[in-house]
Write a protein that holds these residues in place. Structure first.
Motif, PDB file in Angstrom:
ATOM      1  N   GLU A 108       0.826  -1.208   0.000  1.00  0.00           N
ATOM      2  CA  GLU A 108       0.000   0.000   0.000  1.00  0.00           C
ATOM      3  C   GLU A 108       0.862   1.261   0.000  1.00  0.00           C
ATOM      4  O   GLU A 108       0.487   2.284  -0.580  1.00  0.00           O
ATOM      5  CB  GLU A 108      -0.920   0.012   1.229  1.00  0.00           C
ATOM      6  N   ASP A 111       5.597   2.897  -4.023  1.00  0.00           N
ATOM      7  CA  ASP A 111       5.444   3.705  -5.232  1.00  0.00           C
ATOM      8  C   ASP A 111       5.594   2.793  -6.450  1.00  0.00           C
ATOM      9  O   ASP A 111       6.657   2.213  -6.671  1.00  0.00           O
ATOM     10  CB  ASP A 111       6.514   4.801  -5.253  1.00  0.00           C
ATOM     11  N   GLU A 146      -1.669   7.544 -11.492  1.00  0.00           N
ATOM     12  CA  GLU A 146      -2.318   7.226 -10.220  1.00  0.00           C
ATOM     13  C   GLU A 146      -3.324   6.084 -10.349  1.00  0.00           C
ATOM     14  O   GLU A 146      -3.273   5.125  -9.561  1.00  0.00           O
ATOM     15  CB  GLU A 146      -2.990   8.479  -9.648  1.00  0.00           C
ATOM     16  N   PRO A 147      -4.263   6.144 -11.319  1.00  0.00           N
ATOM     17  CA  PRO A 147      -5.197   5.010 -11.434  1.00  0.00           C
ATOM     18  C   PRO A 147      -4.493   3.701 -11.769  1.00  0.00           C
ATOM     19  O   PRO A 147      -4.898   2.637 -11.294  1.00  0.00           O
ATOM     20  CB  PRO A 147      -6.149   5.431 -12.562  1.00  0.00           C
ATOM     21  N   SER A 149      -1.429   2.845 -10.815  1.00  0.00           N
ATOM     22  CA  SER A 149      -0.782   2.391  -9.581  1.00  0.00           C
ATOM     23  C   SER A 149      -1.784   1.713  -8.658  1.00  0.00           C
ATOM     24  O   SER A 149      -1.484   0.680  -8.051  1.00  0.00           O
ATOM     25  CB  SER A 149      -0.120   3.576  -8.862  1.00  0.00           C
ATOM     26  N   GLN A 150      -2.972   2.289  -8.553  1.00  0.00           N
ATOM     27  CA  GLN A 150      -3.996   1.700  -7.688  1.00  0.00           C
ATOM     28  C   GLN A 150      -4.432   0.329  -8.196  1.00  0.00           C
ATOM     29  O   GLN A 150      -4.614  -0.612  -7.408  1.00  0.00           O
ATOM     30  CB  GLN A 150      -5.210   2.638  -7.602  1.00  0.00           C
ATOM     31  N   LYS A 151      -4.595   0.217  -9.506  1.00  0.00           N
ATOM     32  CA  LYS A 151      -4.993  -1.067 -10.094  1.00  0.00           C
ATOM     33  C   LYS A 151      -3.914  -2.127  -9.868  1.00  0.00           C
ATOM     34  O   LYS A 151      -4.212  -3.281  -9.537  1.00  0.00           O
ATOM     35  CB  LYS A 151      -5.242  -0.901 -11.597  1.00  0.00           C
ATOM     36  N   LYS A 153      -1.575  -2.143  -7.536  1.00  0.00           N
ATOM     37  CA  LYS A 153      -1.498  -2.472  -6.110  1.00  0.00           C
ATOM     38  C   LYS A 153      -2.538  -3.531  -5.759  1.00  0.00           C
ATOM     39  O   LYS A 153      -2.243  -4.502  -5.055  1.00  0.00           O
ATOM     40  CB  LYS A 153      -1.728  -1.219  -5.257  1.00  0.00           C
ATOM     41  N   SER A 154      -3.743  -3.339  -6.264  1.00  0.00           N
ATOM     42  CA  SER A 154      -4.813  -4.305  -5.991  1.00  0.00           C
ATOM     43  C   SER A 154      -4.463  -5.682  -6.536  1.00  0.00           C
ATOM     44  O   SER A 154      -4.687  -6.706  -5.879  1.00  0.00           O
ATOM     45  CB  SER A 154      -6.126  -3.826  -6.616  1.00  0.00           C
TER      46      SER A 154
END
Length: 236
Positions: A108, A111, A146-147, A149-151, A153-154
């Motif tokens: 989480e 980077d 950013e989107p 990175s979030q995807k 990470k999930s």
């Protein structure tokens, strides 16, 4: 219902072409050229986006993201080794009485820029990169950082939370001492589990993001194409 910008652009361009056959000849060329050039610009950009993900027969360079998947996966592995399994992290593990590594909080806080940079490089080296150059080049892709990175990470969290990954990793750590051989073994475990991150999975993640955030490039292709067509109608 979400408006499909690309579809609407193509529809408007096609409508202009259709109208040109039913109006006075004095302005028919204006509508015809504007519509044809707009349709050409929009479809070209739409095809370039499509070619990032799908192999198109006889079109060199198409399907570049699935084709470069191994390089992309390597960047994820390097990221995990440099961020999650540093010697500092492992030293803490061996000092911890429970001897258990919780990776989710680490992921989480990680980077994922290196993974995005690998993707960005792949896109810019593709046929799509030339089109992006007209609209600001690589900086245009920054909206996806950013989107993306979030995807990712999930996706990575899902992998490391799997029972198989945790069992293999914890068992290995419990019976090992801190050494370069252990680092290599962990790297091998990660590589095996990253095989769960298939080309289709990455393609779906990136394709959805690009179509959602860069669909306006199709619109601008239609607008610029239409403008060129409009000017041409006065010159031809």
């Amino acid at each position: 219902m979400k408006l499909n910008k690309g579809f609407m652009t193509n529809l408007i361009a096609a409508a202009l072409v259709g109208v040109s056959f039913f109006i006075d000849e004095t302005v028919a060329d204006l509508f015809l050229y504007t519509g044809l050039f707009a349709l050409s610009g929009a479809l070209t950009n739409q095809l370039a986006i499509h070619m990032l993900f799908e192999k198109v027969p006889l079109l060199y360079g198409s399907g570049v993201i699935p084709a470069r998947f191994e390089a992309f996966k390597e960047s994820i592995k390097n990221l995990m080794m440099s961020q999650f399994f540093t010697k500092e992290q492992l030293e803490y593990f061996f000092k911890n009485e429970e001897k258990k590594i919780e990776l989710t909080p680490i992921i989480e806080a990680t980077d994922f820029s290196p993974a995005f940079d690998a993707l960005s490089k792949t896109v810019m080296e593709s046929s799509f990169g030339g089109m992006l150059g007209m609209f600001g080049g690589e900086s245009v892709l920054e909206n996806l950082r950013e989107p993306f990175s979030q995807k990712m990470k999930s996706a990575v969290i899902k992998i490391v939370q799997s029972e198989t990954f945790n069992y293999t990793l914890q068992k290995h750590l419990q019976n090992s001492t801190l050494s370069d051989d252990m680092m290599k073994s962990i790297e091998d475990i990660i590589e095996i589990r990253l095989n769960e991150l298939t080309p289709v999975m990455v393609k779906d993640i990136v394709q959805k993001l690009i179509k959602e955030h860069l669909s306006w490039l199709v619109v601008w292709g239609g607008v610029f194409g239409g403008a060129i067509g409009l000017i041409s109608s006065f010159l031809l």
